[in-house]
Scaffold this motif. Structure first.
Motif, PDB file in Angstrom:
ATOM      1  N   ARG A  67       0.839  -1.211   0.000  1.00 45.95           N
ATOM      2  CA  ARG A  67       0.000   0.000   0.000  1.00 45.95           C
ATOM      3  C   ARG A  67       0.861   1.243   0.000  1.00 45.95           C
ATOM      4  N   GLU A  68       1.917   1.205   0.821  1.00 45.17           N
ATOM      5  CA  GLU A  68       2.827   2.348   0.885  1.00 45.17           C
ATOM      6  C   GLU A  68       3.479   2.613  -0.464  1.00 45.17           C
ATOM      7  N   PHE A 109       1.269   4.222  -2.972  1.00 46.11           N
ATOM      8  CA  PHE A 109       1.216   5.654  -2.674  1.00 46.11           C
ATOM      9  C   PHE A 109       2.442   6.350  -3.222  1.00 46.11           C
ATOM     10  N   GLU A 164       2.608   9.248  -6.099  1.00 47.15           N
ATOM     11  CA  GLU A 164       3.186  10.561  -5.801  1.00 47.15           C
ATOM     12  C   GLU A 164       4.259  10.919  -6.816  1.00 47.15           C
ATOM     13  N   TRP A 221      -0.926   5.453  10.120  1.00 49.72           N
ATOM     14  CA  TRP A 221      -1.531   5.864   8.867  1.00 49.72           C
ATOM     15  C   TRP A 221      -2.191   7.220   9.061  1.00 49.72           C
ATOM     16  N   ARG A 270      -4.570  12.166   0.828  1.00 50.97           N
ATOM     17  CA  ARG A 270      -4.402  10.763   0.418  1.00 50.97           C
ATOM     18  C   ARG A 270      -3.858   9.971   1.584  1.00 50.97           C
ATOM     19  N   GLU A 271      -4.160   8.663   1.580  1.00 50.70           N
ATOM     20  CA  GLU A 271      -3.697   7.785   2.663  1.00 50.70           C
ATOM     21  C   GLU A 271      -2.196   7.561   2.538  1.00 50.70           C
ATOM     22  N   ALA A 272      -1.481   7.775   3.646  1.00 48.08           N
ATOM     23  CA  ALA A 272      -0.053   7.483   3.632  1.00 48.08           C
ATOM     24  C   ALA A 272       0.383   7.086   5.030  1.00 48.08           C
ATOM     25  N   ARG A 273       1.487   6.384   5.092  1.00 54.23           N
ATOM     26  CA  ARG A 273       1.971   5.958   6.404  1.00 54.23           C
ATOM     27  C   ARG A 273       3.043   6.946   6.836  1.00 54.23           C
TER      28      ARG A 273
END
Lengths: 888, 110
Positions: A19-20, A23, A27, B67, B74-77
């Motif tokens: 998931r990271e 992202f 980006e 998170w 936006r979703e990010a860690r």
């Protein structure tokens, strides 16, 4: 449970990571689009930047594998660059290992050919060879016929015997090896014909016509692979045999080391030997070997059991009627047994095979010594690279990674050495085969590379790679980065343990070399003893002429005259000093024993008086230079019909008559259940070797050649200044008597030296390997001492600046070396005493712990060590204090 | 592309810890951008190995992860440094200094 949890956790983690990453990539893509790059390009580039991980995030192990291969390739490139930078190191390492691996492979390929390889026939693992008793594998033809007609434990059985045929139509003989084979021979083996057909049951019937199947290799050599050969004839001892076919390619009989030119059916023996001389019905004449093919689903135990039940019927039907009653009883009790024979029958005798195993052990030691040398070279090299290792470690390289780097180098070296070793082995194996092959016993071994040989070489190379690579690899990875940095690359490894390791390796090399050099000394001594032993006759200037009178088809009376006529003609040739005829020539590895009974002298209890026999013409002792001690030599008058006389040797005289004179005494020989006519002893001669140079001279009796029943094969001994130049005139003289007489010439000295083939092989090769071991150990010592001197330059410089004399420095280095050598010699001596016991049976005239031989070995080793130590010691003594100190 | 230096193995931890210590809470993408900008494009984080490294460091207790939402929603860690992480940073810095001086010495030695 824990595992499950872990698995769950791992999938959760990788889901989070993915998931990271999604992202991250989106980006990055947006950023790239913002820079003006079209969307699809931007996305691809973002992913590419992420590298292999992103593309294969599902199967991480694949990434690991790819990474591993990539880094391995890097290691290989790095190692190759390293070798290119120090070619001397690479060359020294590869050459010494290649010699070791090559020698091992060469000897292995012979052992493989002799002992391990299966016959090129169908299902060789089903083949069994019959025997009775411990090692009797020869049977009479009546036994074979019983087995052939009544056996039910094998799906097929076949028999074969060895022969040696003269294929020249006349004049000088041309002998080739050939095998008698049963009609079932080819079908049992499952060997077909390349041309024409093979011998079948129909060709092997009593009273058959002569037929022959050529072996493929001989067909190619002799007939240039001419397919029209079928239907032509070949002369077998003067009889025309029809060529009916050529056996399939690659097949050359079932006897390793023997390459028969052709095969003839057993029944044709009557054609060659004549009805009277035929062995087909002789029950006491064992000349055939029997092979069976196991039925599918039957195991060896079952076959053995069936054979045991089958045996009484076979032997009861084939009892030799003429032998003694006790012997007949023994014969009846014989039991047939069988052994697996996937490799066929062995032609090399047991002792030659043992000699090969001894050499295998010797070359194994040589390889160990070579390994120790390369390990030392690698250690020294690793020391030189300690700084580099330290830096890499500091930059995060793991220890395992560094070990792998060094091991990669080792395996590259081992691989290169194995490749070169294979070339050396090919050449070496041919040389070895030539060395064990003699004029009378030609040895043919297929030593071309085969998968098993390649597997052996690979295994040896891998083992050596691990052996010499692991230790230095482990050592070099133990460098502490900080220490290495601080010491600025000098003296890093002066930490004692590396030096100790190197010294232990050198001491081990000295010890192993000691075993090899001492072994070589013993083998050389054995050969020298045998070559210089006084055989009781002289061989120089003696030419042996082996004649075969059968072809000329003389009548029996004429035959008895012909040999004398030949002898008379030879004696008058200019240049001939003496000539004689005999049934046997000494050291020809043929025997003739009989049991004698001396008249008026009962045997001691349990004694069986077996003595050696020979039949000779007058002048035999003069020709061979054996002295007549008492009585008279034979004369031309000692012929058929004249009183039976004999000459005995001194050993015989001593054994039976002690100090009393044997002249005039009478003996008889055993014949079946009775005894022969009385024979009077008329002379005594000096002792002379009989069948082999090794055997002690035992009791021997010589009887007149003229009183022999059959004189079809007279052997002539001709003594002259250089009898070999007489060959044309001798041929001429023989041809005048009859052009049909076959003759063969052998210088007596050649017959003697051929009999020492095994000893020569062992002496030459152990000497060579001993020398190799010596030079490797010398190089090892030299290398370690040189390195130590280099490392201690500063220290030595300081000592000298403080007033140490050059001689003191010299002594200091030599002392260091002598410790190593002494420890090595001590260990080596212990090893030698254990090892040489194993080869005691091969020695002659020297004990396995012979002090002079072991002493010589130690002195030679010490001498080489002294030279190897002196060079670096002198360099140490020559250190200029100022230069050494300025370096500091 | 080739000219940019990939970050040496072993120094990645140091750089991440330092970045988080000076800039506070960041997500992975921001960390790469930060290192690249601060080093004037001399250093480049290998993106494939960053995330596994961040997870390892979190497991070791040097980082905290949660998170959250970016400015663009936006979703990010997001990662931040822990006290334990700061102590590790000190150790890494000392070790780096030693290595640097060592390498420098090696390079100066001819």
């Amino acid at each position: 449970m824990n595992r499950l949890l872990n698995l769950f956790r791992r999938t959760k983690v990788s889901r989070e990571i993915s998931r990271e990453m999604d992202f991250h990539i989106s980006e990055r893509t947006e950023q790239l689009i913002a820079q003006g790059i079209p969307r699809e390009h931007a996305e691809r580039r973002a992913r590419r930047q992420f590298g292999a991980y992103a593309l294969h995030k599902e199967d991480a192990w694949m990434t690991n594998l790819i990474g591993w291969i990539e880094s391995l390739a890097a290691d290989v490139r790095y190692a190759l660059r390293g070798f290119a930078k120090s070619p001397a190191f690479a060359a020294a390492a590869i050459l010494s290992l290649a010699l070791g691996i090559g020698a091992n492979t060469a000897i292995f390929s012979l052992i493989d050919a002799v002992e391990l390889r299966s016959l090129p026939v169908q299902h060789p693992e089903q083949l069994q060879i019959l025997r009775t008793g411990k090692e009797t594998i020869s049977f009479s033809n009546p036994v074979w016929e019983q087995v052939r007609d009544h056996q039910d434990m094998f799906s097929g059985a076949m028999a074969f015997g060895y022969s040696h045929f003269n294929i020249a139509p006349g004049g000088e003989s041309r002998y080739v090896d050939a095998d008698w084979v049963s009609g079932s021979y080819f079908s049992t083996l499952g060997v077909g014909a390349a041309v024409g057909r093979t011998i079948s049951a129909g060709d092997d019937r009593r009273g058959c016509a002569g037929t022959a199947v050529l072996s493929y290799s001989w067909w190619q050599k002799e007939y240039g692979a001419d397919r029209r050969v079928v239907g032509r004839t070949i002369s077998v001892e003067g009889h025309p045999f029809e060529i009916i076919g050529v056996s399939q390619a690659g097949f050359s009989g079932v006897t390793v080391g023997r390459s028969p030119a052709f095969f003839v059916p057993i029944c044709s023996e009557t054609i060659v030997r004549g009805a009277a001389g035929s062995g087909l019905d002789r029950r006491s004449w064992s000349w055939l070997r029997i092979f069976g093919r196991m039925k599918a689903g039957m195991d060896i135990a079952q076959v053995k059991a069936r054979l045991a039940v089958f045996s009484p019927q076979v032997f009861e039907a084939t009892i030799p009627q003429n032998s003694k009653v006790e012997q007949q009883d023994d014969y009846r009790k014989r039991v047939l047994n069988s052994d697996p024979a996937p490799g066929g029958a062995a032609a090399l005798n047991e002792q030659m095979t043992q000699a090969l195993w001894i050499l295998m052990a010797a070359v194994g030691l040589v390889l160990l010594i070579a390994c120790a040398n390369v390990a030392n070279l690698m250690l020294a090299r690793a020391a030189g690279r300690a700084r580099e290792m330290a830096v890499r470690m500091a930059l995060g390289a793991g220890r395992a990674r560094l070990i792998r780097q060094t091991l990669t180098e080792s395996f590259l070296l081992a691989t290169a050495s194995a490749a070169l070793g294979l070339v050396i082995a090919q050449w070496g194996a041919r040389l070895l085969t030539a060395m064990i092959s003699t004029q009378s016993n030609a040895v043919w071994l297929d030593v071309a590379p085969n998968p098993r040989m390649l597997a052996f070489t690979t295994a040896v190379a891998t083992a050596t790679g691990v052996l010499f690579g692991l230790l230095p690899a482990w050592r070099s990875s133990r460098v502490a980065p900080i220490a290495a940095m601080k010491a600025q690359g000098r003296g890093v490894t002066s930490s004692g343990s590396r030096a100790h390791l190197a010294k232990a390796l050198v001491a081990a090399q000295v010890a192993l070399s000691m075993v090899l050099v001492a072994g070589a000394a013993l083998m050389l001594e054995t050969f020298r003893n045998l070559a210089t032993v006084d055989p009781g006759f002289h061989a120089e200037g003696v030419l042996l002429v082996n004649a075969d009178l059968r072809r000329a088809s003389f009548s029996k009376e004429r035959q008895a005259e012909v040999w004398r006529e030949l002898l008379t003609r030879v004696r008058v040739l200019p240049g001939v000093r003496a000539a004689s005829a005999a049934v046997l020539t000494p050291v020809g590895h043929t025997f003739w024993n009989d049991i004698v009974k001396i008249e008026d002298q009962p045997l001691r209890p349990g004694e069986e008086a077996v003595v050696d026999f020979n039949a000779i013409s007058e002048g035999y002792f003069e020709t061979l230079g054996t002295p007549l001690v008492a009585g008279r030599d034979f004369t031309a008058a000692d012929k058929e019909g004249a009183p039976k006389v004999a000459i005995v040797n001194q050993a015989m005289a001593r054994h039976f008559f002690g100090k009393a004179s044997p002249l005039g005494r009478i003996y008889r020989t055993e014949e079946g259940n009775g005894f022969s006519a009385p024979v009077t002893i008329v002379g005594v001669v000096g002792d002379a070797k009989y069948a082999s140079l090794r055997d002690e001279v035992s009791a021997a009796v010589y009887v007149p050649f003229g009183q022999q029943e059959s004189v079809a094969f007279p052997n002539f001994q001709i003594h002259g200044a250089s009898p070999v130049v007489l060959i044309p005139e001798i041929k001429e003289a023989f041809a005048q008597v009859s052009p049909e007489i076959s003759i063969q010439f052998v210088p007596f000295t050649l017959q003697l030296s051929d009999s020492l083939t095994r000893e020569r092989l062992l002496a030459t090769l152990s000497g060579f390997f001993g020398g190799l071991a010596l030079s490797l150990a010398g190089l090892g010592l030299y290398g370690v001492l040189s390195y130590n001197v280099e490392r201690r330059r500063n220290e030595i410089g300081v000592r000298m600046a403080l007033g140490a004399l050059q001689s003191r420095v010299l002594a200091m280095i030599l002392r260091e070396a002598s410790w190593l050598v002494f420890i090595g010699l001590g260990l080596g001596l212990a090893g030698t005493l254990a090892a040489t016991q194993l080869v005691a049976a091969f020695l002659y005239g020297v004990r396995p712990d012979d002090p002079p031989a072991l002493g010589t070995a130690a002195v030679v080793l010490a001498g080489v060590a002294a030279i190897a130590a002196y060079l670096p010691a002198r360099r140490a003594a020559g250190v200029d204090p100022m230069t050494a100190l300025r370096d500091e | 592309m080739k000219a940019k230096n990939d970050i040496l193995q072993g120094t990645l931890v140091l750089l991440v810890l330092r970045s988080l210590a000076s800039r506070g809470k960041m997500h992975g993408y921001a960390i790469t951008n930060h290192i690249q900008q601060v080093s004037s494009d001399l250093l480049r984080v290998e993106e494939g190995s960053l995330y596994p490294a961040l997870h390892r460091m979190t497991q070791d207790g040097w980082l905290r992860a949660e998170w959250g939402k970016t400015e663009k929603n936006r979703e990010a860690r997001f990662y931040s440094i822990t006290a334990e992480g700061r102590r590790q940073l000190e150790r890494e810095e000392a070790s780096w200094a030693r290595l640097q001086s060592g390498v420098r010495k090696v390079l100066r030695y001819t």
